[in-house]
Design a protein around this motif. Sequence first.
Motif, mmCIF file in Angstrom:
data_model
loop_
_atom_site.group_PDB
_atom_site.id
_atom_site.type_symbol
_atom_site.label_atom_id
_atom_site.label_comp_id
_atom_site.label_asym_id
_atom_site.label_seq_id
_atom_site.Cartn_x
_atom_site.Cartn_y
_atom_site.Cartn_z
ATOM 1 N N TYR A 179 0.818 -1.211 0.000
ATOM 2 C CA TYR A 179 0.000 0.000 0.000
ATOM 3 C C TYR A 179 0.857 1.270 0.000
ATOM 4 C CZ TYR A 179 -3.745 -3.190 1.505
ATOM 5 O OH TYR A 179 -4.656 -4.225 1.598
ATOM 6 N N ASP A 180 2.145 1.129 0.332
ATOM 7 C CA ASP A 180 3.020 2.291 0.444
ATOM 8 C C ASP A 180 3.758 2.617 -0.849
ATOM 9 O OD1 ASP A 180 2.326 2.690 3.090
ATOM 10 O OD2 ASP A 180 3.962 1.461 3.870
ATOM 11 N N PHE A 181 3.308 2.045 -1.963
ATOM 12 C CA PHE A 181 3.936 2.317 -3.250
ATOM 13 C C PHE A 181 3.055 3.224 -4.098
ATOM 14 C CE2 PHE A 181 6.497 -1.185 -1.966
ATOM 15 C CZ PHE A 181 7.681 -1.107 -2.692
ATOM 16 N N ASN A 182 3.716 4.109 -4.835
ATOM 17 C CA ASN A 182 3.068 4.845 -5.909
ATOM 18 C C ASN A 182 3.587 4.306 -7.236
ATOM 19 O OD1 ASN A 182 1.593 6.615 -4.236
ATOM 20 N ND2 ASN A 182 3.352 7.987 -4.044
ATOM 21 N N VAL A 183 2.725 4.304 -8.228
ATOM 22 C CA VAL A 183 3.081 3.759 -9.542
ATOM 23 C C VAL A 183 2.859 4.846 -10.590
ATOM 24 C CG1 VAL A 183 2.711 1.884 -11.187
ATOM 25 C CG2 VAL A 183 2.329 1.486 -8.727
ATOM 26 N N TYR A 184 3.791 4.928 -11.532
ATOM 27 C CA TYR A 184 3.757 6.009 -12.520
ATOM 28 C C TYR A 184 3.962 5.469 -13.932
ATOM 29 C CZ TYR A 184 4.764 8.632 -8.253
ATOM 30 O OH TYR A 184 4.731 9.144 -6.972
ATOM 31 N N ASN A 185 3.285 6.100 -14.879
ATOM 32 C CA ASN A 185 3.584 5.927 -16.299
ATOM 33 C C ASN A 185 4.510 7.067 -16.708
ATOM 34 O OD1 ASN A 185 1.774 3.715 -16.751
ATOM 35 N ND2 ASN A 185 0.069 5.171 -16.804
ATOM 36 N N VAL A 186 5.685 6.735 -17.206
ATOM 37 C CA VAL A 186 6.639 7.760 -17.632
ATOM 38 C C VAL A 186 6.732 7.730 -19.149
ATOM 39 C CG1 VAL A 186 8.990 8.627 -17.440
ATOM 40 C CG2 VAL A 186 7.907 7.514 -15.468
ATOM 41 N N MET A 195 7.026 2.763 -13.540
ATOM 42 C CA MET A 195 7.970 2.814 -12.429
ATOM 43 C C MET A 195 7.206 2.779 -11.112
ATOM 44 S SD MET A 195 10.688 5.697 -13.776
ATOM 45 C CE MET A 195 11.327 5.644 -15.470
ATOM 46 N N CYS A 196 7.746 2.036 -10.147
ATOM 47 C CA CYS A 196 7.140 1.928 -8.819
ATOM 48 C C CYS A 196 8.092 2.547 -7.800
ATOM 49 C CB CYS A 196 6.906 0.464 -8.442
ATOM 50 S SG CYS A 196 5.889 -0.473 -9.603
ATOM 51 N N ARG A 197 7.540 3.334 -6.898
ATOM 52 C CA ARG A 197 8.387 3.962 -5.877
ATOM 53 C C ARG A 197 7.710 3.887 -4.519
ATOM 54 N NH1 ARG A 197 8.974 8.721 -3.199
ATOM 55 N NH2 ARG A 197 11.132 9.191 -2.545
ATOM 56 N N ARG A 222 12.239 -3.443 -18.200
ATOM 57 C CA ARG A 222 10.782 -3.435 -18.153
ATOM 58 C C ARG A 222 10.283 -2.458 -17.088
ATOM 59 N NH1 ARG A 222 7.076 -8.715 -16.741
ATOM 60 N NH2 ARG A 222 8.258 -8.539 -14.782
ATOM 61 N N HIS A 223 10.542 -2.761 -15.815
ATOM 62 C CA HIS A 223 10.082 -1.897 -14.723
ATOM 63 C C HIS A 223 11.257 -1.492 -13.844
ATOM 64 C CE1 HIS A 223 6.056 -2.756 -15.919
ATOM 65 N NE2 HIS A 223 6.058 -4.001 -15.488
ATOM 66 N N GLN A 224 11.161 -0.286 -13.280
ATOM 67 C CA GLN A 224 12.085 0.165 -12.244
ATOM 68 C C GLN A 224 11.319 0.291 -10.940
ATOM 69 O OE1 GLN A 224 15.298 3.172 -13.376
ATOM 70 N NE2 GLN A 224 13.635 3.692 -14.771
ATOM 71 N N ILE A 225 11.991 -0.089 -9.856
ATOM 72 C CA ILE A 225 11.367 -0.091 -8.540
ATOM 73 C C ILE A 225 12.345 0.530 -7.563
ATOM 74 C CG2 ILE A 225 10.309 -1.544 -6.751
ATOM 75 C CD1 ILE A 225 10.107 -3.738 -9.028
ATOM 76 N N ALA A 226 11.912 1.543 -6.809
ATOM 77 C CA ALA A 226 12.763 2.174 -5.802
ATOM 78 C C ALA A 226 12.199 1.867 -4.422
ATOM 79 C CB ALA A 226 12.833 3.680 -6.022
#
Length: 297
Positions: A77-84, A95-97, A124-128
């Motif tokens: 629940y503590d992740f935000n997801v973005y289309n870049v 990308m997930c942060r 494919r995806h980046q995750i921080a």
Amino acid sequence: MFPSYTRKAWIVAACLASGVLADLDKPIMSPAVPFDHTDSIFYEHLSPTSSTYDQWGWGWLPLRCKAVAQDRGLNPYDFNVYNVHYEDCNQAWVMCRHHGAQVSLDQMIDNFGRLPVRLRNYVRHQIAVPGDGLGAYTYSDLGDVVYTGDIGHLLRFWVHEAGHAVDRNINPSQGYYSLTDAWINEYNKDAYVCDSYAKTSMIENFAQEVVVALFDNVVPGGIGSLVPNWNDIFHQYATVQAVTGDTLIPGGTCNRLFADDTIVCMGPAAGCESKRDYEQANSTEIYESEPIVCNLG
């Protein structure tokens, strides 16, 4: 019910330390390649790519992002997801942060956008995620990269991690190119490896040579502007340049290697699935093995 991945052992390449494979027997060139000096030079010669982004509605995220959260004991629940959206690609990178990640979204977008687009194709995806020290690791079979700690100012890590995905996907049916006879034959023509980290395994050596090869391509004077003894590793970085073709040359447009991951619900509190579906999506069938993580500081 969400589809799960076929049960298998995922091969994961770590960022800058690995005990999976034995140390290489070649000595380190002297002077070694000073990779800590490459970041500022890369920022000067790898231009950012214009981009925009939009944020996903809360409650959904790619399956890999959720699996990484669970593996690390983090709350999905503590992740935000973005289309870049980069101007050189008609498909957004997702990308997930995590809210507590030391790497900012702006750093993720800027660093990734500085990579040549044909190199970005392998990711494919980046995750921080938050973490002590400096670290990153790559699920090289599908090009998912996880960044930990305050490494947003270290562009070479973005190059190195993408290099693992390149290594694994030059010929996917054969596994890592760096473990093939073709690579080892060229490696054996050199007397040295580029630094102490490259010495830890052939896979890590290849990824370090991707950094060298890109530097040689984009910086005036090439790698010779950084180390006078560049010939000590010539066959290795020249082979990377040869087998990757225009991958390490700026310009062009995207041709993404992997489709985006399955989209899943963060969990019952998001209201997008039943508790039963959530439990099934969290079974060990999703991802079986844990990645190798390294801490650099």
